[in-house]
Design a protein around this motif. Structure first.
Motif, PDB file in Angstrom:
ATOM      1  N   THR A  56     -58.168 -19.087  78.120  1.00 46.11           N
ATOM      2  CA  THR A  56     -59.542 -18.872  77.691  1.00 46.11           C
ATOM      3  C   THR A  56     -59.824 -19.755  76.487  1.00 46.11           C
ATOM      4  O   THR A  56     -59.060 -19.761  75.525  1.00 46.11           O
ATOM      5  CB  THR A  56     -59.782 -17.396  77.319  1.00 46.11           C
ATOM      6  N   LEU A  57     -60.906 -20.500  76.568  1.00 43.27           N
ATOM      7  CA  LEU A  57     -61.259 -21.441  75.516  1.00 43.27           C
ATOM      8  C   LEU A  57     -62.227 -20.826  74.513  1.00 43.27           C
ATOM      9  O   LEU A  57     -63.160 -20.103  74.899  1.00 43.27           O
ATOM     10  CB  LEU A  57     -61.906 -22.689  76.121  1.00 43.27           C
ATOM     11  N   PHE A  58     -62.004 -21.142  73.242  1.00 48.02           N
ATOM     12  CA  PHE A  58     -62.927 -20.772  72.174  1.00 48.02           C
ATOM     13  C   PHE A  58     -63.248 -22.029  71.374  1.00 48.02           C
ATOM     14  O   PHE A  58     -62.723 -22.246  70.286  1.00 48.02           O
ATOM     15  CB  PHE A  58     -62.309 -19.699  71.284  1.00 48.02           C
ATOM     16  N   PRO A 108     -61.675 -24.337  66.576  1.00 48.16           N
ATOM     17  CA  PRO A 108     -61.440 -24.112  68.014  1.00 48.16           C
ATOM     18  C   PRO A 108     -60.011 -23.670  68.300  1.00 48.16           C
ATOM     19  O   PRO A 108     -59.072 -24.020  67.594  1.00 48.16           O
ATOM     20  CB  PRO A 108     -61.720 -25.475  68.632  1.00 48.16           C
ATOM     21  N   PHE A 109     -59.862 -22.878  69.360  1.00 44.45           N
ATOM     22  CA  PHE A 109     -58.532 -22.472  69.797  1.00 44.45           C
ATOM     23  C   PHE A 109     -58.601 -22.027  71.247  1.00 44.45           C
ATOM     24  O   PHE A 109     -59.680 -21.899  71.837  1.00 44.45           O
ATOM     25  CB  PHE A 109     -57.956 -21.357  68.912  1.00 44.45           C
ATOM     26  N   ALA A 110     -57.445 -21.807  71.831  1.00 50.57           N
ATOM     27  CA  ALA A 110     -57.342 -21.313  73.210  1.00 50.57           C
ATOM     28  C   ALA A 110     -56.418 -20.118  73.228  1.00 50.57           C
ATOM     29  O   ALA A 110     -55.443 -20.056  72.474  1.00 50.57           O
ATOM     30  CB  ALA A 110     -56.813 -22.395  74.142  1.00 50.57           C
ATOM     31  N   PHE A 111     -56.728 -19.168  74.111  1.00 53.10           N
ATOM     32  CA  PHE A 111     -55.889 -17.985  74.264  1.00 53.10           C
ATOM     33  C   PHE A 111     -55.291 -17.988  75.662  1.00 53.10           C
ATOM     34  O   PHE A 111     -56.025 -18.060  76.656  1.00 53.10           O
ATOM     35  CB  PHE A 111     -56.712 -16.715  74.046  1.00 53.10           C
ATOM     36  N   ASN A 171     -65.712 -29.132  76.004  1.00 58.79           N
ATOM     37  CA  ASN A 171     -65.055 -27.958  75.415  1.00 58.79           C
ATOM     38  C   ASN A 171     -63.545 -28.150  75.339  1.00 58.79           C
ATOM     39  O   ASN A 171     -62.907 -27.800  74.331  1.00 58.79           O
ATOM     40  CB  ASN A 171     -65.381 -26.706  76.223  1.00 58.79           C
ATOM     41  N   TYR A 172     -62.966 -28.697  76.397  1.00 59.47           N
ATOM     42  CA  TYR A 172     -61.516 -28.923  76.383  1.00 59.47           C
ATOM     43  C   TYR A 172     -61.113 -29.935  75.322  1.00 59.47           C
ATOM     44  O   TYR A 172     -60.108 -29.775  74.630  1.00 59.47           O
ATOM     45  CB  TYR A 172     -61.051 -29.409  77.760  1.00 59.47           C
ATOM     46  N   THR A 173     -61.908 -30.984  75.199  1.00 56.93           N
ATOM     47  CA  THR A 173     -61.597 -31.996  74.198  1.00 56.93           C
ATOM     48  C   THR A 173     -61.680 -31.428  72.790  1.00 56.93           C
ATOM     49  O   THR A 173     -60.899 -31.787  71.907  1.00 56.93           O
ATOM     50  CB  THR A 173     -62.557 -33.185  74.341  1.00 56.93           C
ATOM     51  N   THR A 174     -62.616 -30.501  72.589  1.00 54.77           N
ATOM     52  CA  THR A 174     -62.745 -29.858  71.281  1.00 54.77           C
ATOM     53  C   THR A 174     -61.512 -29.024  70.957  1.00 54.77           C
ATOM     54  O   THR A 174     -60.994 -29.050  69.838  1.00 54.77           O
ATOM     55  CB  THR A 174     -63.997 -28.954  71.249  1.00 54.77           C
ATOM     56  N   VAL A 175     -61.020 -28.294  71.944  1.00 56.70           N
ATOM     57  CA  VAL A 175     -59.864 -27.419  71.728  1.00 56.70           C
ATOM     58  C   VAL A 175     -58.561 -28.210  71.744  1.00 56.70           C
ATOM     59  O   VAL A 175     -57.648 -27.954  70.951  1.00 56.70           O
ATOM     60  CB  VAL A 175     -59.824 -26.297  72.797  1.00 56.70           C
ATOM     61  N   PHE A 176     -58.451 -29.185  72.658  1.00 62.25           N
ATOM     62  CA  PHE A 176     -57.237 -29.987  72.809  1.00 62.25           C
ATOM     63  C   PHE A 176     -57.584 -31.465  72.655  1.00 62.25           C
ATOM     64  O   PHE A 176     -57.665 -32.201  73.644  1.00 62.25           O
ATOM     65  CB  PHE A 176     -56.599 -29.738  74.174  1.00 62.25           C
TER      66      PHE A 176
END
Length: 587
Positions: free
Chosen positions: A516-518, A528-531, A471-476
């Motif tokens: 928070t990961l999306f 994908p994004f993070a808040f 999930n982190y790799t997808t967002v970042f």
């Protein structure tokens, strides 16, 4: 005189005022002079300009003019933009989550309950050692199962007025509760949370104290806080669309969708206050309302029925303002010679501001469906400046003092951008490679008041950690490999990222970055994004070694607070001196 609550008195007074006929009042030229209009074409153009600048989808404003001489109430409304990503328009009927504006309702409910006891309308007895229920009644006497600390002064002396005026000595501790917690869960863990100051030493904003206020109402009224406020405040004032049922209103389509400021556009985010956290957040920030209903609340409040109890800031933020006071859900000060009573509110995707000028008979409220504090402040200040003929340029409606910042805003009040690095607390010299292999830091860390989280290294083989890094790799996709990550479902964030940085005296210094990961986006936009979390801050911390070179804990010198340092990051005894210490659990 009985301890009648401020709001109960005003409810009675207001019900008489609004039904009075002109023939019952002696009118003067001043009394019949119409108020200066607030919602004008010029204001509308200005509001739209501000919304465009801050990428705000929707804005709804209510204005109340109250003439004390005649009892006449006039209302105005302005609304711009959209309430949904599909383009449905925002109106004065559109519902918003009003956040911490709810605190005044909780304090008012406590006051009404006090009056019930004074007038013999109570349904439960007071504890045997409590003769009268007033603002000075001790919390230990009302909630003995929850109010018991190692600090005897706080335990024995804190009263209702203290906890509802933010001088309990406790900082926010907002990261100590999760989505599944109840108000009782939160209250039961208070004894494990350290105070930052002595009782009444300093004003510090604290949501948990208002949760306790709600528990007082529930304990001694034998009904939920939400039903008590609905029957004793909402219904008498005719606030028929106001409730605590955000999830229900979302399903009905009456509630605005929530957005956050992105890179060039607003991104939709889910309703933060869903069914799992609705009861927990009710007392501190759970009300859903619109400008029509909030104008009714303002009209009642314009009877000037509040007072400050605590000093927030002992100096003026600017020459046109006085010192700031706070009491029972309201900030109070004077601006350019005008008495001002205000409060803001914010949850991710919603921000609100309410204020009234009791001597001028003017009340204003503003709701937006996105986290840009400037929008409410700029538009309301423009209204107040125009209507009251004030000097331009002063922040009249919302002079935000330290530790009072609304959720998801930075120190300067700017909304965060998705995926960008939040503002750190303290000095650092950039990210560095950790001195030990990341696996040495991985593991479960626990604090009795905050619970536990498990840090994963990239090489951790569990399915949970693999999914987490995916999930982190997808967002970042371009983030450095030397990060640790944890899934830690709190109310205000879902994940924790640990970044190492260099310090000549402490080789395990890190920053904790809650967010928070999306990974699948949200709404129509599936990118994908993070808040970022509540205040968009990275928190300084340090891993602590035992005598054998193993990592035995994680120390946060200031905890999850953005106040001035309580203990230095380079202290040689971080385990003992840090505000929070998470012990590493070993099998």
């Amino acid at each position: 005189m009985s301890p009648m609550s401020f709001v109960l008195f005003a409810l009675i007074l207001f019900s008489g005022i609004v039904t009075a006929s002109p023939s019952q009042v002696s009118l003067t030229d001043d009394a019949i002079r119409p108020p200066k209009r607030a919602i004008t074409p010029e204001l509308s153009a200005y509001a739209q300009k501000v919304m465009d600048e801050y990428q705000t989808p929707g804005l709804s404003i209510g204005v109340v003019h109250f003439d004390k001489g005649t009892g006449k109430v006039e209302t105005e409304y302005g609304f711009w933009g959209n309430k949904t990503e599909d383009g449905a328009k925002a109106t004065n009927e559109t519902l918003f989550v009003i956040g911490s504006i709810s605190k005044a309702f909780t304090a008012s409910a406590v006051g009404i309950l006090m009056d019930d006891f004074a007038q013999g309308r109570n349904v439960t007895p007071l504890p045997l050692n409590v003769l009268r229920f007033t603002w000075d009644t001790k919390i230990r006497d009302l909630l003995p199962e929850y109010w018991n600390f190692t600090d005897r002064w706080i335990t024995e002396k804190a009263n209702v007025k203290d906890i509802l005026s933010h001088v309990s000595g406790f900082p926010r501790h907002d990261f100590s509760y999760g989505l599944s917690d109840t108000p009782a869960d939160l209250a039961s863990r208070l004894k494990f949370l350290p105070p930052a100051f002595e009782l009444r030493e300093r004003w510090m904003y604290n949501n948990q104290m208002f949760v306790l206020g709600g528990l007082i109402v529930e304990t001694y009224s034998k009904q939920s806080l939400t039903s008590f406020v609905t029957s004793r405040i909402f219904k008498p004032l005719g606030m028929n669309d106001t409730s605590y049922d955000a999830a229900v209103e979302e399903e009905s389509g009456c509630l605005s969708q929530s957005f956050a400021r992105g890179n060039g556009t607003a991104r939709r985010i889910p309703l933060w206050m869903g069914p799992s956290s609705e009861a927990l957040l009710a007392a501190a920030g759970g009300i859903v309302s619109n400008t029509i209903d909030m104008n009714k609340w303002l009209a009642m409040l314009l009877n000037n029925v509040t007072t400050a109890h605590a000093l927030v800031l002992g100096r003026a933020l600017m020459p046109s303002l006085s010192m700031l006071g706070y009491g029972l859900g309201w900030m109070r000060y004077s601006a350019q010679g005008h008495e001002v009573i205000v409060h803001g509110g914010g949850l991710p995707g919603f921000l609100s501001e309410i204020g009234y000028f009791p001597d001028d008979g003017l009340g204003v409220v503003s709701f937006i469906n996105q986290n840009a504090l400037e929008v409410n402040t700029l538009v309301l200040n423009r209204i107040v400046t125009d209507v009251l003929g004030l000097r331009e340029g002063a922040n009249i409606v919302a002079p935000t003092p330290p530790t009072f910042r609304s959720s998801a805003t930075t120190e300067q009040g700017n909304s965060p951008n998705f995926g960008q690095t939040p503002r750190p607390v303290g000095d650092h010299c950039g990210e560095q490679t950790p001195p030990l292999p990341l696996e040495a830091y991985a593991g479960t860390y626990s604090h009795p008041g905050y619970g536990s989280f498990t840090l994963c290294a990239p090489s951790t083989k569990t399915s949970t950690c693999k999914e987490l890094f995916s999930n982190y790799t997808t967002v970042f996709p371009s983030q450095p490999a030397e990060y640790l990550h944890a899934a830690w479902p709190r109310v205000w964030f879902s994940h924790l990222r640990v970044k190492f940085h260099y310090s000549s005296q402490n080789r395990h210094a890190v920053y904790l970055d809650p967010l928070t990961l999306f990974p699948n986006g949200y709404g129509k936009d599936t990118s994908p994004f993070a808040f970022p979390s509540v205040l968009d801050i990275q928190y300084p911390a340090a891993f602590v070694e035992d005598g054998d070179g193993r990592i035995k804990g994680l120390a946060l010198p200031n905890g999850f607070n953005d106040i001035e340092p309580i203990s230095p990051i380079l202290d040689d005894r971080l385990e003992e001196s840090s505000f929070l210490y998470f012990e590493k659990l070993f099998e």
